[in-house]
Design an enzyme around this catalytic site. Structure first.
Site, PDB file in Angstrom:
ATOM      1  CG  ASP A  49      -5.217  -1.209  -0.157  1.00  0.00           C
ATOM      2  OD1 ASP A  49      -5.601  -1.008  -0.724  1.00  0.00           O
ATOM      3  OD2 ASP A  49      -5.008  -1.956   0.314  1.00  0.00           O
ATOM      4  CG  HIS A  88      -2.198  -0.693  -2.424  1.00  0.00           C
ATOM      5  ND1 HIS A  88      -2.791  -2.213  -1.450  1.00  0.00           N
ATOM      6  CD2 HIS A  88      -1.347  -0.935  -3.008  1.00  0.00           C
ATOM      7  CE1 HIS A  88      -2.432  -2.948  -2.530  1.00  0.00           C
ATOM      8  NE2 HIS A  88      -1.391  -2.483  -3.207  1.00  0.00           N
ATOM      9  CG  ASP A  89       1.958   2.818  -1.451  1.00  0.00           C
ATOM     10  OD1 ASP A  89       2.077   1.508  -2.186  1.00  0.00           O
ATOM     11  OD2 ASP A  89       2.522   4.064  -2.684  1.00  0.00           O
ATOM     12  NE  ARG A 103       4.621   4.156  -9.965  1.00  0.00           N
ATOM     13  CZ  ARG A 103       4.460   3.268  -9.049  1.00  0.00           C
ATOM     14  NH1 ARG A 103       4.161   2.056  -9.619  1.00  0.00           N
ATOM     15  NH2 ARG A 103       5.141   3.497  -7.346  1.00  0.00           N
ATOM     16  CB  SER A 124       0.879  -5.486  -2.926  1.00  0.00           C
ATOM     17  OG  SER A 124       0.260  -4.297  -4.031  1.00  0.00           O
TER      18      SER A 124
END
Lengths: 342, 342
Positions: free
Chosen positions: B273, B303-304, B192, B131
């Site tokens: 992603d 993405h994670d 978040r 990332s």
């Protein structure tokens, strides 16, 4: 129970009815339902319903020359041509911001039925619903199937997708954060901006906003921010926060059993729709059984394709809604016939 | 200029250096760089860097038995095994919240070089960045290519995608909305939570949160909200708002010319992603020319994936980082060799 009032000019009628609605989560309520009905009195009636911020004014007409929200779809020469079809639309229950309680898509469908009662319309030729309108159409076809011959459900399914629900829930939290401190407009603007990301696609943003960020007052400002700010400001000026909150919630309360939809239904889905994934449209059509048929549109506009790909949507509507001679067989309504338009 | 200080226990060193950094947008600054370095003194050094909320503690070690952020990737038997590799990591510049000015990924790379100077490490065996760490690695390989033999860039590219930039800009607006009136924590929590939607995928949410909403205090609460609230609260307790804002901006300031990356680079991209589209990873690898190779991972974690698909990432790292006998040819670094792992 409903009572109609309104004014008529050159086949355009704009009015309201007073009705009593037994709502699903908020008790029995007196409502005023505002509608527009445009087209020759003897023409078949098609109900057109849009997203949660849409309204009764779908296209310019003799009573209101201003652009409507579906100007590209309701016009002379289109499948939805007000010279040979009567186009009916209304303001959603709760759109005025006067109901601060949970609103259900089932309530909207019951309100449509009350409106049809008041206007003396037994049966719609079709209900064409886009986005939230598709959810309302599915409810209408479940709860009041005798009121429509066919349903066209564009960019909407039988359930909200859990990821899309999460996205909306966070938008509602942005409004709540703004309301904490009398920054209501900023909260609603931010919610709208987040919603825009769900209505559009990375592909479109990649083309439109491919520019380096700038530094402004010591902070980074990215290329899409002007566009998003403008979208937020325009929305805040037009939509009461309570209306938006309750209609947003309404999408997440939506639940229809596809097997209970008792009307031939064309589902138009957009590949790349970030709110209604194609897999949910396929599940819906599978559940509809012989009543269901799917057409898939590929568009870089994602969920908003119905507002942008008007030529292609119109072509699908034309194929669906054109009158058929009695001798012509109805197209095979089965999940085997899946058309993809590219 | 850098001065090292720290403590050593059983091949684990935790310390800090004082350095002077000529930053790109915020002048020349004195900084303290905190690092951990774990592994035998004579082993090759691999720098490991994670997302913007990652830090120097990648895995449990003799000095700190608490779990690190890359516990599944840095462990005995893994490609990154601290018994035979020295693992180096640091806290990003700005991670303490002490810099309220634009921070660039180039600044982070320069800080890495200063840290290597202070620690007497001429050249890394590899820099493995996930990332944000991938962006820093690309900058390091551009600005200080003599400091690393190879780069592994996971879930990061040479530029931020305009859609992802818009998504981050709106998260920053959520923080600003909270800061309007001292609701800083709520703003950062909301930011978040919106970020979580970009880190994960609809597929995962569809499986985890497929439940009807509830009505709570007259409002709709969807199935994912408990999870998202918890993610927000955990983040707020750990990360200063200024740190998050400036590192978030830093992603949007990131710009590397792939042709200037002067080090063999393995790009690992995740299909699905939502922040780094596969098309950008392909562009990066095309730009890298003979220095670039692409592997594609399919994962519902988007993405994670680097935090969740640790077995599969480790297998890719093992193939990339294992020592090769001099007689074995280096694998063909070209865009023709694109591996897809499903």
């Amino acid at each position: 129970m409903a009572r109609a009032a309104g004014s008529d000019v050159d086949h355009a009628r704009r009015g309201s009815i007073d009705a009593v609605l037994a709502s699903r989560h908020a008790g029995t309520r007196k409502l005023r339902l505002n509608y527009e009905l445009v087209g020759p009195a003897d023409a078949p009636v098609v109900f057109v319903a849009g997203g949660i911020s849409a309204h009764r004014h779908v296209a310019a007409n003799a009573l209101d020359a201003g652009n409507g929200w579906a100007e590209g779809l309701v016009a002379a020469g289109r499948a939805l041509d007000p010279s040979c079809t009567r186009i009916l639309a209304f303001d959603y229950v709760g759109a005025c911001g006067g109901i601060d309680a949970p609103i259900d898509t089932a309530d909207q469908a019951d309100a449509v039925a009350l409106l049809l009662d008041a206007l003396g319309i037994d049966r719609l030729e079709a209900f064409v619903g886009y986005s939230y309108g598709a959810l309302v159409g599915l409810q209408l076809a479940t709860r009041h199937p005798q009121r429509l011959r066919k349903l066209v459900a564009v960019s909407g399914a039988h359930r909200p997708h859990p990821y899309a629900s999460a996205w909306r829930a966070l938008q509602r939290k942005a409004v709540a954060l703004g309301q904490l401190q009398c920054a209501d407009e900023q909260g609603l603007s931010l919610a709208r901006q987040f919603a825009m990301l769900s209505y559009r696609t990375p592909e479109e943003f990649g083309e439109r906003f491919d520019a380096a960020p700038t530094l402004s007052n010591g902070h980074v400002r990215v290329a899409a921010e002007d566009y998003l700010d403008a979208a937020g400001a325009k929305f805040v000026a037009r939509i009461p926060a309570t209306a938006w909150l309750r209609l947003s919630e309404s999408i997440d309360l939506h639940a229809v059993d596809p097997a209970q939809v008792a009307v031939p239904t064309l589902v138009i889905a957009v590949e790349g729709d970030r709110l209604v994934p194609l897999s949910d449209a396929v599940s819906l059509v599978e559940g509809l059984g012989l009543n269901g048929r799917l057409r898939v549109l590929r568009s870089q506009y994602g969920h908003d394709a119905f507002l942008k790909e008007t030529d292609r949507i119109d072509a699908m509507l034309a194929a669906e809604l054109r009158p058929r001679p009695a001798s012509e067989p109805i197209p095979n309504f089965s999940t085997d016939s899946i058309g993809v338009s590219v």
